[in-house]
Structures are given as structure tokens and as C-alpha cells.
Write a protein that holds these residues in place. Sequence first.
Motif, mmCIF file in Angstrom:
data_model
loop_
_atom_site.group_PDB
_atom_site.id
_atom_site.type_symbol
_atom_site.label_atom_id
_atom_site.label_comp_id
_atom_site.label_asym_id
_atom_site.label_seq_id
_atom_site.Cartn_x
_atom_site.Cartn_y
_atom_site.Cartn_z
ATOM 1 N N VAL A 199 31.267 -21.194 1.772
ATOM 2 C CA VAL A 199 30.134 -20.290 1.558
ATOM 3 C C VAL A 199 29.407 -20.655 0.268
ATOM 4 N N ALA A 200 30.154 -20.948 -0.800
ATOM 5 C CA ALA A 200 29.543 -21.321 -2.081
ATOM 6 C C ALA A 200 28.750 -22.622 -1.949
ATOM 7 N N LEU A 201 29.311 -23.610 -1.271
ATOM 8 C CA LEU A 201 28.585 -24.874 -1.077
ATOM 9 C C LEU A 201 27.292 -24.667 -0.280
ATOM 10 N N GLY A 202 27.359 -23.845 0.751
ATOM 11 C CA GLY A 202 26.153 -23.533 1.520
ATOM 12 C C GLY A 202 25.110 -22.822 0.673
ATOM 13 N N GLY A 203 25.559 -21.904 -0.171
ATOM 14 C CA GLY A 203 24.643 -21.186 -1.068
ATOM 15 C C GLY A 203 24.005 -22.110 -2.085
ATOM 16 N N ILE A 204 24.783 -23.054 -2.605
ATOM 17 C CA ILE A 204 24.227 -24.023 -3.556
ATOM 18 C C ILE A 204 23.162 -24.871 -2.865
ATOM 19 N N GLY A 205 23.475 -25.339 -1.666
ATOM 20 C CA GLY A 205 22.504 -26.156 -0.935
ATOM 21 C C GLY A 205 21.214 -25.414 -0.646
ATOM 22 N N SER A 206 21.321 -24.198 -0.180
ATOM 23 C CA SER A 206 20.116 -23.399 0.105
ATOM 24 C C SER A 206 19.334 -23.123 -1.170
ATOM 25 N N GLY A 207 20.065 -22.798 -2.227
ATOM 26 C CA GLY A 207 19.414 -22.508 -3.507
ATOM 27 C C GLY A 207 18.708 -23.728 -4.083
ATOM 28 N N LEU A 208 19.312 -24.914 -3.924
ATOM 29 C CA LEU A 208 18.652 -26.135 -4.398
ATOM 30 C C LEU A 208 17.321 -26.364 -3.690
ATOM 31 N N TRP A 209 17.314 -26.165 -2.372
ATOM 32 C CA TRP A 209 16.057 -26.335 -1.627
ATOM 33 C C TRP A 209 15.009 -25.321 -2.071
ATOM 34 N N LEU A 210 15.419 -24.075 -2.238
ATOM 35 C CA LEU A 210 14.487 -23.050 -2.699
ATOM 36 C C LEU A 210 13.974 -23.387 -4.094
ATOM 37 N N GLY A 211 14.881 -23.816 -4.980
ATOM 38 C CA GLY A 211 14.478 -24.193 -6.328
ATOM 39 C C GLY A 211 13.535 -25.383 -6.336
ATOM 40 N N LEU A 212 13.785 -26.362 -5.477
ATOM 41 C CA LEU A 212 12.881 -27.517 -5.369
ATOM 42 C C LEU A 212 11.492 -27.072 -4.939
ATOM 43 N N PHE A 213 11.435 -26.210 -3.958
ATOM 44 C CA PHE A 213 10.139 -25.715 -3.472
ATOM 45 C C PHE A 213 9.389 -24.967 -4.576
ATOM 46 N N VAL A 214 10.065 -24.044 -5.233
ATOM 47 C CA VAL A 214 9.435 -23.278 -6.309
ATOM 48 C C VAL A 214 9.023 -24.201 -7.452
ATOM 49 N N GLY A 215 9.875 -25.168 -7.781
ATOM 50 C CA GLY A 215 9.555 -26.119 -8.839
ATOM 51 C C GLY A 215 8.321 -26.947 -8.516
ATOM 52 N N LEU A 216 8.193 -27.373 -7.281
ATOM 53 C CA LEU A 216 6.997 -28.133 -6.882
ATOM 54 C C LEU A 216 5.739 -27.277 -6.983
#
Length: 171
Positions: free
Chosen positions: A73-90
Motif C-alpha cells: 500500500v505504501a509503495l502504491g501511495g508513493i507511486g501515485s503521489g510522485l505522479w501527482l507531484g510531477l503534474f503539479v510541478g510541471l
Amino acid sequence: MSTPASRPGRPRDNALMRLEFPQSLAVYDDYAAAQRTVDFLSDEGFPVQNCMIVGTDLKRIERITGRLTYNRVALGGIGSGLWLGLFVGLIFSIFTEENTLGVIASTMVLGAAFGVIMALVGYAATRGQRDFSSVTQVVATRYEVLVEHKVAAQARELLAKLPGALPNPFA
């Protein structure tokens, strides 16, 4: 044939999804066979705009894909959060003149932290009620080819020429 109850924001009567007086032409266990029938009719010059394939007897299939643990669950959350962070960062990098790479990297780190926290909180809230991951699909168990009543006889004559065609007990 009854029409489904209307939903907010959708037209009550969708004319494209209705036939005026439909008659059953054939019933199949799989969609490919129903599609083959309509394709055959089309090849024979039949006005297929008078046809409809209707899936009936719906069932929900759930395929279990694995066991859930706090680590997964933690690994899945990290992966989803990274994608969201990448989008917001862009998005942020478009509107800022500062270090673009730094903005993207920082939003990805914050996104990963947010993702792992939300995933773990959500998993903990289930209290072990669902300790597995799965994928679901809704499928029909029967597919019925319907035709408009005014061309049903023509469709039946053509369908009798289909190689391997069996008489339809439902017609």
C-alpha cells in the motif's frame, strides 16, 4: 422494450439506442458470435442500422491479483503521489521563473509524502476487511441480436445462409 430511468444531465430518450419494434434474430453466448452475425448481414447488403446487439444477464467478475500489506500500500501511495507531484510541478514551472528542476523535484517529494500518508490512512481505515487487491469487470452472459420488425424476415433469410448457422429457438 422499456427505457431506462433517466439520470440527471442525460436525455431521457436516446433515439440511437432504440429500435421501434425490435424482434429477436439470434442469441449467442459470446459477443464475437453476435458481431459475426451483424458483420455477415452487412456483407450481404442488409441495412444494419436496423440491428442492435444487447448484452443481457450481467454479472460482475472480480479477479484477485494479490495480497495487500502495509508495504505494498505504501509503495502504491508513493507511486501515485510522485505522479501527482510531477503534474503539479510541471504546472507550477510554467508560472515561475525560479529553478524549474527544483520546483518539479520538490513537488514530487511532497506528492510522494502526501500519497503514502493518504494510502496508509485509507488502508488502516478498512481494519483488515479487504486485505487483497483485485480488478473487476462487468460482462454479459448472453448477447442478443435484435432487428427492426419491418426487416426481420429479410434478416432471418440472410442469416440462414451463414455458414454454421443454427435455427434460433428464441425468434
